[in-house]
Every structure is written in C-alpha cells, then in structure tokens.
Design a protein around this motif. Structure first.
Motif, PDB file in Angstrom:
ATOM      1  N   VAL A  21       0.711  -1.387   0.003  1.00  0.00           N
ATOM      2  CA  VAL A  21       0.294   0.185   0.127  1.00  0.00           C
ATOM      3  C   VAL A  21       0.981   1.264   0.450  1.00  0.00           C
ATOM      4  O   VAL A  21       1.834   1.388   0.992  1.00  0.00           O
ATOM      5  CB  VAL A  21      -0.837   0.295   1.263  1.00  0.00           C
ATOM      6  CG1 VAL A  21      -1.724   1.196   1.036  1.00  0.00           C
ATOM      7  CG2 VAL A  21      -2.072  -1.272   1.125  1.00  0.00           C
ATOM      8  N   ASP A  22       0.808   2.237  -0.571  1.00  0.00           N
ATOM      9  CA  ASP A  22       1.793   3.022  -0.731  1.00  0.00           C
ATOM     10  C   ASP A  22       0.869   4.716  -0.563  1.00  0.00           C
ATOM     11  O   ASP A  22       1.937   4.720   0.451  1.00  0.00           O
ATOM     12  CB  ASP A  22       0.848   4.158  -1.978  1.00  0.00           C
ATOM     13  CG  ASP A  22       1.384   3.397  -3.741  1.00  0.00           C
ATOM     14  OD1 ASP A  22       2.777   2.636  -3.329  1.00  0.00           O
ATOM     15  OD2 ASP A  22       0.749   3.051  -4.278  1.00  0.00           O
ATOM     16  N   ASP A  23      -0.513   4.612   0.167  1.00  0.00           N
ATOM     17  CA  ASP A  23      -0.253   5.513   1.609  1.00  0.00           C
ATOM     18  C   ASP A  23       0.013   4.396   2.694  1.00  0.00           C
ATOM     19  O   ASP A  23       0.284   3.752   3.059  1.00  0.00           O
ATOM     20  CB  ASP A  23      -1.716   6.023   1.123  1.00  0.00           C
ATOM     21  CG  ASP A  23      -2.324   6.930  -0.331  1.00  0.00           C
ATOM     22  OD1 ASP A  23      -0.748   7.572  -0.380  1.00  0.00           O
ATOM     23  OD2 ASP A  23      -2.690   6.864  -0.411  1.00  0.00           O
ATOM     24  N   GLU A  24      -0.801   5.145   3.629  1.00  0.00           N
ATOM     25  CA  GLU A  24      -0.556   5.054   5.288  1.00  0.00           C
ATOM     26  C   GLU A  24      -1.264   3.967   5.581  1.00  0.00           C
ATOM     27  O   GLU A  24      -2.560   3.464   4.657  1.00  0.00           O
ATOM     28  CB  GLU A  24      -1.233   5.955   5.763  1.00  0.00           C
ATOM     29  CG  GLU A  24      -0.515   6.624   6.463  1.00  0.00           C
ATOM     30  CD  GLU A  24      -1.114   8.609   7.160  1.00  0.00           C
ATOM     31  OE1 GLU A  24      -2.838   8.451   7.188  1.00  0.00           O
ATOM     32  OE2 GLU A  24      -0.843   8.520   7.967  1.00  0.00           O
ATOM     33  N   PRO A  25      -1.232   2.609   5.417  1.00  0.00           N
ATOM     34  CA  PRO A  25      -1.741   1.021   5.549  1.00  0.00           C
ATOM     35  C   PRO A  25      -2.520   0.818   6.254  1.00  0.00           C
ATOM     36  O   PRO A  25      -2.195   0.533   7.810  1.00  0.00           O
ATOM     37  CB  PRO A  25      -0.203   0.226   5.638  1.00  0.00           C
ATOM     38  CG  PRO A  25       0.821   1.016   6.381  1.00  0.00           C
ATOM     39  CD  PRO A  25       0.242   2.126   5.524  1.00  0.00           C
ATOM     40  N   TYR A  26      -3.633   1.668   6.820  1.00  0.00           N
ATOM     41  CA  TYR A  26      -4.643   1.784   8.014  1.00  0.00           C
ATOM     42  C   TYR A  26      -6.206   0.906   7.173  1.00  0.00           C
ATOM     43  O   TYR A  26      -5.627  -0.161   5.844  1.00  0.00           O
ATOM     44  CB  TYR A  26      -5.229   3.011   8.044  1.00  0.00           C
ATOM     45  CG  TYR A  26      -5.773   3.725   6.618  1.00  0.00           C
ATOM     46  CD1 TYR A  26      -7.372   3.393   6.655  1.00  0.00           C
ATOM     47  CD2 TYR A  26      -5.481   4.540   5.817  1.00  0.00           C
ATOM     48  CE1 TYR A  26      -7.905   4.328   5.360  1.00  0.00           C
ATOM     49  CE2 TYR A  26      -5.664   4.849   5.292  1.00  0.00           C
ATOM     50  CZ  TYR A  26      -7.164   4.495   4.234  1.00  0.00           C
ATOM     51  OH  TYR A  26      -7.655   5.478   3.362  1.00  0.00           O
ATOM     52  N   ALA A  29      -7.894   0.355   3.914  1.00  0.00           N
ATOM     53  CA  ALA A  29      -6.814   1.328   2.679  1.00  0.00           C
ATOM     54  C   ALA A  29      -6.864  -0.341   2.084  1.00  0.00           C
ATOM     55  O   ALA A  29      -6.633  -0.075   1.418  1.00  0.00           O
ATOM     56  CB  ALA A  29      -5.226   1.775   3.051  1.00  0.00           C
ATOM     57  N   ASP A  32      -9.570  -1.915   0.400  1.00  0.00           N
ATOM     58  CA  ASP A  32      -9.573  -2.107  -0.895  1.00  0.00           C
ATOM     59  C   ASP A  32      -7.745  -2.193  -2.232  1.00  0.00           C
ATOM     60  O   ASP A  32      -8.760  -2.652  -3.003  1.00  0.00           O
ATOM     61  CB  ASP A  32      -9.355  -0.139  -0.784  1.00  0.00           C
ATOM     62  CG  ASP A  32     -10.134   0.710   0.150  1.00  0.00           C
ATOM     63  OD1 ASP A  32     -11.291   0.404  -0.132  1.00  0.00           O
ATOM     64  OD2 ASP A  32     -10.343   1.828   0.114  1.00  0.00           O
ATOM     65  N   TYR A  33      -7.282  -2.281  -1.005  1.00  0.00           N
ATOM     66  CA  TYR A  33      -5.654  -2.745  -1.920  1.00  0.00           C
ATOM     67  C   TYR A  33      -6.068  -4.541  -2.329  1.00  0.00           C
ATOM     68  O   TYR A  33      -6.157  -5.060  -2.932  1.00  0.00           O
ATOM     69  CB  TYR A  33      -4.849  -3.056  -0.714  1.00  0.00           C
ATOM     70  CG  TYR A  33      -3.048  -3.585  -1.766  1.00  0.00           C
ATOM     71  CD1 TYR A  33      -2.973  -2.563  -2.815  1.00  0.00           C
ATOM     72  CD2 TYR A  33      -3.186  -4.865  -1.354  1.00  0.00           C
ATOM     73  CE1 TYR A  33      -1.406  -3.007  -2.799  1.00  0.00           C
ATOM     74  CE2 TYR A  33      -1.819  -5.529  -1.733  1.00  0.00           C
ATOM     75  CZ  TYR A  33      -1.333  -4.096  -3.069  1.00  0.00           C
ATOM     76  OH  TYR A  33       0.028  -5.169  -3.336  1.00  0.00           O
ATOM     77  N   THR A  69      -9.156   5.540  13.779  1.00  0.00           N
ATOM     78  CA  THR A  69      -7.743   4.271  12.256  1.00  0.00           C
ATOM     79  C   THR A  69      -6.776   4.471  13.227  1.00  0.00           C
ATOM     80  O   THR A  69      -6.503   4.841  13.744  1.00  0.00           O
ATOM     81  CB  THR A  69      -8.001   5.129  11.926  1.00  0.00           C
ATOM     82  OG1 THR A  69      -9.110   5.841  11.294  1.00  0.00           O
ATOM     83  CG2 THR A  69      -7.744   4.472  10.661  1.00  0.00           C
ATOM     84  N   GLU A  71      -3.198   2.964  12.114  1.00  0.00           N
ATOM     85  CA  GLU A  71      -2.574   2.009  10.834  1.00  0.00           C
ATOM     86  C   GLU A  71      -1.502   0.614  10.836  1.00  0.00           C
ATOM     87  O   GLU A  71      -1.138   0.365  12.362  1.00  0.00           O
ATOM     88  CB  GLU A  71      -0.991   2.961  10.437  1.00  0.00           C
ATOM     89  CG  GLU A  71       0.322   3.060   9.599  1.00  0.00           C
ATOM     90  CD  GLU A  71       0.819   4.007   9.277  1.00  0.00           C
ATOM     91  OE1 GLU A  71       1.244   5.015   8.041  1.00  0.00           O
ATOM     92  OE2 GLU A  71       1.551   4.797  11.430  1.00  0.00           O
TER      93      GLU A  71
END
Length: 105
Positions: A21-26, A29, A32-33, A69, A71
């Motif tokens: 995951v490119d952004d913060e892996p919460y 996310a 969605d991945y 949330t 991470e």
C-alpha cells in the motif's frame, strides 16, 4: 518462529498488502487493496480478525493514527518473513525448468 507456510493464504496476502500500500496502510486501505485482487469483497470482520492474529504473531505492528483508525506496518519479523519468501521464489525462477516431452537424465 512463524514461517510463511504457517500462515493462511489471506494472512500472507495481508502482509503483502501492508508492504504494497502506497499511502498509510490503515484497515480500509488494505481492504481496498485486497478487494482489487479478490473476486469477492473482503468482509470487515475477516480483515480485522486476521490483522489481530498477525499482530499477536509479532509480524505487524498496530499504531493509532487517530481515535478511530489504526495503521498497520510490518515488524522486522514480518519484513524478514516476506524477504525469505521472495528470495525462495527468486531462486525457483533462476532454476532451469524441464521442457515437456524431453527426457530427464
């Protein structure tokens, strides 16, 4: 020590998702991945139960981003587990493969 093959396929995919995951892996996310790669949508309960299990195995760390949330990041053990598996796959790819129909000696 937990090995790659001790994990379920979904847990392995979660480790790869956290690394990918490119952004913060919460949580969402990661969902969605994985939803992009799985035929059926990922159930929230399944996602978070497996994240909890990976954290208990010390393969991922859970850090609070805000009050609602978390991470998820790979621990050193989680990173090493993925590296060992990637190295094993790379070695397989470097080995000559027999051609169908050729005799083996």
């Amino acid at each position: 020590m937990t090995t790659y093959h001790d994990l379920t396929g979904f847990q392995r995919d979660l480790l790869e998702a956290i690394a990918g995951v490119d952004d913060e892996p919460y949580g969402l996310a990661l969902k969605d991945y994985l939803d992009e790669r799985y035929a059926d949508p990922i159930n929230h309960s399944r996602l978070y139960q497996n994240l909890d299990q990976l954290a208990e195995l010390d393969l991922i760390a859970r850090n609070e981003l805000d009050a609602r949330t978390n991470e998820y990041t790979l621990t050193d053990a989680g990173t090493q587990l993925l590296h060992r598996h990637a190295d094993r796959l790379a070695r397989f790819c470097d080995q000559p493969r027999p051609v169908a129909g050729e005799s083996q000696q």
